[in-house]
Enzyme design. Structure first.
Site, PDB file in Angstrom:
ATOM      1  N   LYS A  99       0.832  -1.211   0.000  1.00 47.41           N
ATOM      2  CA  LYS A  99       0.000   0.000   0.000  1.00 47.41           C
ATOM      3  C   LYS A  99       0.854   1.243   0.000  1.00 47.41           C
ATOM      4  O   LYS A  99       0.475   2.252  -0.586  1.00 47.41           O
ATOM      5  CB  LYS A  99      -0.951   0.002   1.206  1.00 47.41           C
ATOM      6  CG  LYS A  99      -2.109  -0.941   1.053  1.00 47.41           C
ATOM      7  CD  LYS A  99      -3.184  -0.684   2.091  1.00 47.41           C
ATOM      8  CE  LYS A  99      -4.305  -1.701   1.977  1.00 47.41           C
ATOM      9  NZ  LYS A  99      -5.195  -1.682   3.151  1.00 47.41           N
ATOM     10  N   LYS A 153      -6.213 -10.982  -9.112  1.00 43.50           N
ATOM     11  CA  LYS A 153      -7.435 -11.085  -8.308  1.00 43.50           C
ATOM     12  C   LYS A 153      -8.478 -10.063  -8.781  1.00 43.50           C
ATOM     13  O   LYS A 153      -8.106  -8.951  -9.166  1.00 43.50           O
ATOM     14  CB  LYS A 153      -7.033 -10.804  -6.855  1.00 43.50           C
ATOM     15  CG  LYS A 153      -8.080 -11.153  -5.835  1.00 43.50           C
ATOM     16  CD  LYS A 153      -7.553 -10.923  -4.428  1.00 43.50           C
ATOM     17  CE  LYS A 153      -8.686 -10.490  -3.526  1.00 43.50           C
ATOM     18  NZ  LYS A 153      -8.280 -10.211  -2.162  1.00 43.50           N
ATOM     19  N   LYS A 169     -12.082  -4.193  -6.903  1.00 47.58           N
ATOM     20  CA  LYS A 169     -12.960  -3.064  -7.234  1.00 47.58           C
ATOM     21  C   LYS A 169     -12.163  -1.877  -7.746  1.00 47.58           C
ATOM     22  O   LYS A 169     -12.715  -0.982  -8.357  1.00 47.58           O
ATOM     23  CB  LYS A 169     -13.856  -2.688  -6.050  1.00 47.58           C
ATOM     24  CG  LYS A 169     -13.146  -2.462  -4.747  1.00 47.58           C
ATOM     25  CD  LYS A 169     -14.170  -2.382  -3.595  1.00 47.58           C
ATOM     26  CE  LYS A 169     -13.504  -2.719  -2.277  1.00 47.58           C
ATOM     27  NZ  LYS A 169     -14.439  -3.095  -1.226  1.00 47.58           N
TER      28      LYS A 169
END
Ligand code: TRP
Length: 335
Positions: A115, A197, A200
């Protein structure tokens, strides 16, 4: 243990709408667990603050997640479904546990490294201590079991380490939680790149099925799903696109791979993709209808939120008081 049963705890971040991957990989498997366990599910809005949110949209997303939990079949009268930020014990325990967590441990967290490279302009301390807050969520409710995906396994490991470290110092304060691996459920991959994967945040809208996508969009996206140059529907290592579609079809219809192979023998990819699209649209249709009526029913949702917030706060306070006492914080004087 809670009310004589094992406690199961999980939750999702309150950002954006959920994908078919969140649904088939997690949410759908949570339904009916309440027959066996005391189940607690949080709308993890404090965790969502680690990335910048637009306030009005964030609030809307959090409520939408609450309604999606219920629409997917989690009965809020049987499962404790609540907002993380409505129970102040999460933040309080998180501070205490951060004093029992080493920077060296947090430095090893792969999600933090990930992140921080993706949000290089906002590497805040919350992103760094994210796993401590997650440990607090789980330990506050003395959870025995935590259903988590592969990407959260490391966070569950650090939760166990923190709990064991604390228990070694102060006696058996925390239940040391274990990962709950559901019997069914699959990791759902992107429709446009089956090595990745389903997410969204994918820039390609065709890669991801959102739970609230309408029937036509669902079918259109499946028609465009990336497969391979073969024509036979067969579960094989070298066919990741077909494997992903077979996993989805299997999750939704309950059919196993060999039944699916037989069903589509000699029929080609076009027909198979359409069948998967229709099956997914059929599966999501009742959820979407339920969602639409819930989100209109302010009084009902508010009453469920209020009842469960109170329930969660009651469980959390018990653990928090015990922890505060163990570490030697002065007890409050009660009149
Ligand atoms: N970090 C989890 C995720 O992004 C969400 C989460 C927060 C969670 N606290 C939790 C999951 C406690 C399980 C238990 O998926």
């Amino acid at each position: 243990m809670l009310n004589g049963r094992k406690t199961l705890y999980s939750g999702m971040q309150a950002t954006g709408t959920l994908t078919l991957g969140n649904y088939l990989g997690a949410l759908k498997n949570w339904v009916n667990l309440n027959e066996e366990y005391e189940c607690i599910y949080g709308v993890m809005d404090l965790h969502s603050l680690t990335v910048r949110q637009t306030p009005a949209e964030f609030r809307k997303n959090a409520r939408s997640l609450y309604a999606l939990y219920v629409a997917a079949g989690l009965d809020p009268e049987k499962n404790c479904i609540y907002y993380q930020s409505h129970v102040s014990g999460h933040a309080e325990l998180s501070w205490i546990l951060s004093c029992f967590t080493y920077m060296g441990e947090l430095n090893r967290m792969t999600q933090f490294k990930d992140k921080s490279s993706r949000h290089a302009d906002n590497i805040n301390a919350g992103l760094y201590t994210y796993p401590v807050l997650m440990a607090s969520d789980i330990l506050l409710y003395q959870a025995d079991l935590v259903p988590v995906g592969q990407d959260q396994k490391q966070h569950l490991e650090i939760t166990r380490d923190i709990a064991q470290r604390f228990n070694a110092l102060y006696g058996d304060v925390f239940t040391v939680p274990e990962a709950y691996i559901p019997k069914a459920g699959a990791k759902i991959m992107s429709l446009s790149d089956p090595q990745k994967k389903m997410s969204k945040s994918d820039e390609n809208a065709n890669a991801t099925i959102l739970l609230l996508d309408d029937r036509d969009s669902i079918i259109r996206k499946f028609k465009r799903a990336v497969t391979d140059s073969d024509t036979v529907v067969r579960y094989a290592e070298e066919k990741p696109g077909i494997r992903n579609l077979m996993d989805i079809y299997s999750c939704v219809t309950g059919k196993d791979y060999s039944a699916i192979e037989q069903e589509f023998e000699g029929r080609g990819y076009g027909e198979f993709k359409l069948a998967v699209g229709e099956a997914v649209a059929d599966e999501l249709s009742p959820l979407q209808k339920h969602y639409a009526s819930l989100i209109e029913d302010k009084a009902y949702l508010d009453s469920m939120i209020k009842m469960n917030d109170e329930k969660a706060a009651y469980y959390a306070a018990k653990t928090l008081r015990k922890v505060q006492k163990k570490v030697g914080l002065t007890e409050r004087i009660r009149a």
